[in-house]
Design an enzyme around this catalytic site. Sequence first.
Site: not given
Ligand code: MOS
Length: 750
Positions: A639, A643, A649, A713, A715-716
């Site tokens: 989810r 957006p 991100q 998630g 972020g990465e």
């Molecule tokens: Mo991080 S490398 O999950 O801040």
Amino acid sequence: MAETLEFPTGHVRLGSSAGQPITRRDGHLKVTGAAPYAADNRPDGLLHAVYAVSTVARGRVTELDVAAAEAHPGVVAVYTPANRPALMRDPDEKVHMFSWRMEALQDDTVRYAGQPIALVIAETFEAATEGARLLAPSYASEPARIGFDRGVSYEPEAVGVGAPPRLEKGDVAAGRAAAARTVEATYVTPHQYHNAMEPHAIVAEWDGDHLTIDVPNQAIDIARGDFASFFGIPAENVLLRSPFIGGGFGSKAILNGPQVLCILAARELQRPVKLVMRRDQMFGPVGHRGATRQHLSLSMDAEGRLTALEHHAESTTSSFDDFLEPAANASQNLYATPALLTRHTGIRVDTGTPGPVRAPGEASGSAALECAMDEAAEACGLDPLEFRLRNYAETDPATGRPFSSKALRQCYAEGAKRFGWAGRPLAPRQMRDDAGFLVGWGMGTAMFPCPMFQADARAVLRDDGTAVVSLSAVEMGQGALTSIAQIAADGLGLEADKVEFRAGSSDLPSGGIAGGSGHTATAGSAVFAAGSDAIRQLSEIATQDPASPLFGAGNAGVVGRGGRLHRADDESRSESYAAILSRAGRPHIEGNGTGARNQTDADEYAMFTHGAVFAEVKVDPDLYQIRVSRLVGAFAAGRIINPRLARSQLTGGMIWGLSFALHEEAFHDPRTGRPMNGDLAGYHVPVNADAPSVEALLIDEEDRHVNALGVKGVGEVGITGSVGAIANAIWHATGVRVRRFPIHIADILG
Ligand code: MOS
């Protein structure tokens, strides 16, 4: 009870706020300069701290001209290992998985260039800087061990933060023997430093045995306890404020020695002390991504299906601590194979200790894996996307578990369509643009785990119909103050503008860790649960009050929405939260909640965010200058709460990938071990002109196991597919396979 109130046992339906692409609630504060960062604090009587660093990488400090530093006007104190006041904890002691050994002047040993060796306190920053310069250290030094082949290799007990260093599944030798072809290659990735815009900074002030610190930190609750332990005070005596972080990337999740020294100086001198690292000091005691040398072996049958996959990563760490970039683990969960071997070797070199840097392990490991997959596709005569589809994992290769959700096929399809992948020539050097530049298309799969940490939250509903939701969540540029607040509003059945969201301070319930791409999932779960708890209490009051239209709703239940409770079986019967509380004479109601992984789900399912990244590069046929002209990523992350911020991100992650592929690289002089490009002129990161077109598509995905919110998630994951996609596009443009990052012009010169 209506579905929205069943949390945390069931899957929840969020209300009107989650899913909205609202802009950052803190945007105005930031663009007007009103958002306070740690270094902005200037308490009365402030002193300034500057630390001196070692210019050699190994040995001992034999002499420091302390007298010269002390004599400099404005200098108040000079701390060295000879006079540094005692700490209640050994800086070399590891007290939990997330504590690093650090340099806090415990002795005269030098373990890397850039290590703190003395701290100068002065009335001004300039005086402290000059005092530090006057120390003019002498050393007894030994040759630096820099580079894979001059380092000392060892078999690690763990990689990353406590992950097993080795995984073997199936019969690799048999898989190799059965193969029609095997592709083997070695890839090298460099040392990378986080280089957040905001350097590490701290302002420390004592009041008796109470400590207030302004310091950017991604794990406020853990850090509070860790700081307290150095000074022998209870964690409750520490107020850690971290309302805004100018980029953390993992570096601000761990403590460092200069922070501890700054706090110590403030206690000794009984005045507030500020320490702000210089840019060059960001190359040393604050973590970095270790270099890797990765050996991949992919065996395939005649149809291009993997029969064995081996990934051996050599990762550098310091001489004295053990964080190893878990690069080989990136091959554990992505492609179906009957035989899998991932393993690691540690290499001790004379640098600071590495630590988490955005997508630790996945970034470097998937860079190598996705390049190897491209080479394997070429060896099989297959389109790289078709090759990945033939090796699509329906269950997790490492554990055999089903995925909690996996819309990777849709990511491949939607990303390819948007990019225009169809019709890509198999052979390299087939495409040119109107200007005559070589054009290449490459792709990579993106994947990142979905951890959850532990968070607590409090939601206070007030009799004016507004609410305050609080936990020590961390805004580090990713949008936590917005997306977590959206979830908080839905948990309470309120519009977002009725909810005041308090975060970024240790006097609030623990927000857990802003890292691992798990902050929205964890802190979001906690705030939703806290809101649900408040609404549950409110509905008890209303349904037992004969004066309420909700009286006797009983088993039919009530639903909180738009600041009103509605009978679930007759929505026309409703009453505002404010009216319910006022009549009950309750100025407010407090709800509490926690966010954590459901262990049953964790044991049964493999949980990952997935994506597919497509890259177009243009290469000058004469000068071989490389430009990434387009990046298209398609991501399935459960989810999506916001957006707009999720895309931000993801595109940010893709640009990190671009940076990894073409720009970032720290050089350590092999003679001295010193960082040679410890500034933002020499350490390259992309600017806007380097990333003209970066697009992230969000693919619908429902996940009923990852957590009740269905949030994964973002972020990465964007970094992980992008590095390989760009390298593969460079091959497709030029016909040259480069196996060393970042890719330079010289690497592709025919
Ligand atoms: Mo991080 S490398 O999950 O801040």
